[in-house]
Scaffold this motif. Structure first.
Motif, PDB file in Angstrom:
ATOM      1  N   LYS A 272      36.528 -11.441  -5.937  1.00  0.00           N
ATOM      2  CA  LYS A 272      35.616 -10.353  -5.596  1.00  0.00           C
ATOM      3  C   LYS A 272      34.446 -10.923  -6.523  1.00  0.00           C
ATOM      4  CE  LYS A 272      36.556  -6.810  -4.294  1.00  0.00           C
ATOM      5  NZ  LYS A 272      37.138  -5.824  -5.024  1.00  0.00           N
ATOM      6  N   PRO A 273      33.133 -10.849  -5.781  1.00  0.00           N
ATOM      7  CA  PRO A 273      31.979 -11.191  -6.551  1.00  0.00           C
ATOM      8  C   PRO A 273      31.771 -10.573  -7.808  1.00  0.00           C
ATOM      9  CG  PRO A 273      31.530 -10.535  -4.260  1.00  0.00           C
ATOM     10  CD  PRO A 273      32.754 -10.330  -4.422  1.00  0.00           C
ATOM     11  N   TRP A 274      31.354 -11.403  -8.708  1.00  0.00           N
ATOM     12  CA  TRP A 274      30.870 -10.783  -9.888  1.00  0.00           C
ATOM     13  C   TRP A 274      29.611 -11.506 -10.656  1.00  0.00           C
ATOM     14  CZ3 TRP A 274      31.577 -12.739 -15.317  1.00  0.00           C
ATOM     15  CH2 TRP A 274      32.199 -13.758 -15.399  1.00  0.00           C
ATOM     16  N   VAL A 275      28.851 -10.797 -11.333  1.00  0.00           N
ATOM     17  CA  VAL A 275      27.587 -11.245 -11.750  1.00  0.00           C
ATOM     18  C   VAL A 275      27.533 -11.279 -13.410  1.00  0.00           C
ATOM     19  CG1 VAL A 275      24.931 -10.912 -12.119  1.00  0.00           C
ATOM     20  CG2 VAL A 275      26.283 -10.439  -9.917  1.00  0.00           C
ATOM     21  N   LEU A 276      27.035 -12.427 -14.097  1.00  0.00           N
ATOM     22  CA  LEU A 276      27.153 -12.392 -15.271  1.00  0.00           C
ATOM     23  C   LEU A 276      25.786 -12.513 -15.949  1.00  0.00           C
ATOM     24  CD1 LEU A 276      28.547 -13.028 -18.264  1.00  0.00           C
ATOM     25  CD2 LEU A 276      28.406 -15.441 -17.635  1.00  0.00           C
TER      26      LEU A 276
END
Ligand SMILES: Nc1ncnc2c1ncn2[C@@H]1O[C@H](COP(=O)(O)OP(=O)(O)O)[C@@H](O)[C@H]1O
Ligand SMILES: Cc1ncsc1CCOP(=O)(O)O
Ligand SMILES: [Mg+2]
Length: 281
Positions: free
Chosen positions: A94-98
């Motif tokens: 799943k794409p995730w942004v930090l």
């Protein structure tokens, strides 16, 4: 060979898909700017859900199209929640942004950001000092051990973060967005420079945090590079337009949300942009 027209076409498709499908991107973010993050996500067409607890984070990771993790303010429960949900996101693809806000400050933030390296954020969005410091913490090129992060602000220029951004993107195999007066977005092989925005964006808290949240919304609909670029572009369009209509940061923030809402796919794709191949010299 970089095809700017193809990139702009993909940006338009991402904007239209988000507006049509109202995708949910869950967030674990800081208590200072959490409301602006949610409102910015809604303004571009996304659905927002903010949580703190491990089981709720796992639920959103599985139910949503992408997730946003921002370490601006930490609660003790994050020691459990962040590595747990980052592992779920990585293992489920799943794409995730930090957003590594204030990287280098405090033992828990340092420990958590070190743990998150293995789970390869799809997009990393930060200011120049944060990008340089994160690359340093992860032992990658372009990074430094001595963080120039001043609280949540940057003391480095975006151009000084170029090597670090490329190294981070190569490690994660995703995209990195370095924000500032001129923004830089790279996937390690292409590098885009984006223009616009407003000086007022330095005078409201949460411009960067909410940009990360909006990148997560677009990451539900397109590749990491196009998602980061589209979020950066809509912020540049909205900031430029809002500045023309206000005379202070308080009214700017309100107008900025309106301009995020009103920006069309054409406005966003046609925002001033230079794209080049990353030179390997
Ligand atoms: N001087 C500026 N002129 C135009 N846009 C800016 C300026 N400074 C920041 N921005 C914009 O504000 C947003 C947040 O960037 P920045 O302030 O660098 O992040 P952070 O808030 O995490 O430090 C980005 O969209 C960036 O393009
Ligand atoms: C002031 C502050 N302190 C901890 S998080 C935060 C907000 C930072 O927001 P941004 O990075 O978007 O300026
Ligand atoms: Mg920030």
């Amino acid at each position: 060979m970089v095809n700017k027209l193809e990139i702009q076409s993909k940006m338009m498709q991402a904007v239209e898909t988000v507006r049509r499908t109202n995708p949910m991107a869950g967030s674990i973010t800081n208590t200072v700017t959490i409301n602006l993050v949610a409102n910015a996500q809604l303004a571009v067409g996304g659905s927002a859900a903010m949580v703190y607890l491990p089981d709720e984070a796992e639920f959103l990771a599985k139910a949503g199209g992408a997730m946003y993790i921002n370490v601006g303010t930490l609660l003790p429960i994050y020691e459990e929640t962040l590595p747990y949900v980052a592992k779920v996101l990585h293992e489920t693809g799943k794409p995730w942004v930090l957003d590594p806000v204030a990287v280098g400050i405090g033992s828990l933030r340092t420990k958590l950001l070190q743990q998150l390296k293995a789970y390869k954020p799809t997009i990393i969005r930060g200011n120049a000092s944060e990008i340089i410091a994160l690359a340093g913490l992860w032992g990658l090129d372009g990074g430094t051990d001595e963080s120039n992060v001043r609280g949540v602000d940057s003391t480095d220029s975006v151009s000084e973060a170029k090597a670090a951004a490329i190294a981070l993107a190569k490690w994660t195999e995703g995209a990195v967005a370095v924000s500032g007066e001129t923004d830089l977005v790279t996937d390690g092989s292409m590098m885009a420079f984006c223009y616009g925005g407003s000086h007022f964006m330095e005078k409201i808290t949460g411009a960067g945090c909410s940009l990360g949240g909006v990148a997560a919304v677009y990451a539900t609909a397109t590749s990491p590079f196009i998602a980061a670029l589209t979020a950066t572009a809509v912020y540049n369009v909205a900031g430029k337009r809002a500045e023309l209509k206000v005379d202070g940061p308080g009214s700017f923030q309100v107008q900025f949300i309106d301009e995020l809402y009103k920006a069309t796919a054409e406005d966003i794709a046609n925002n001033s942009l230079d794209v080049e191949e990353v030179s390997f010299l």
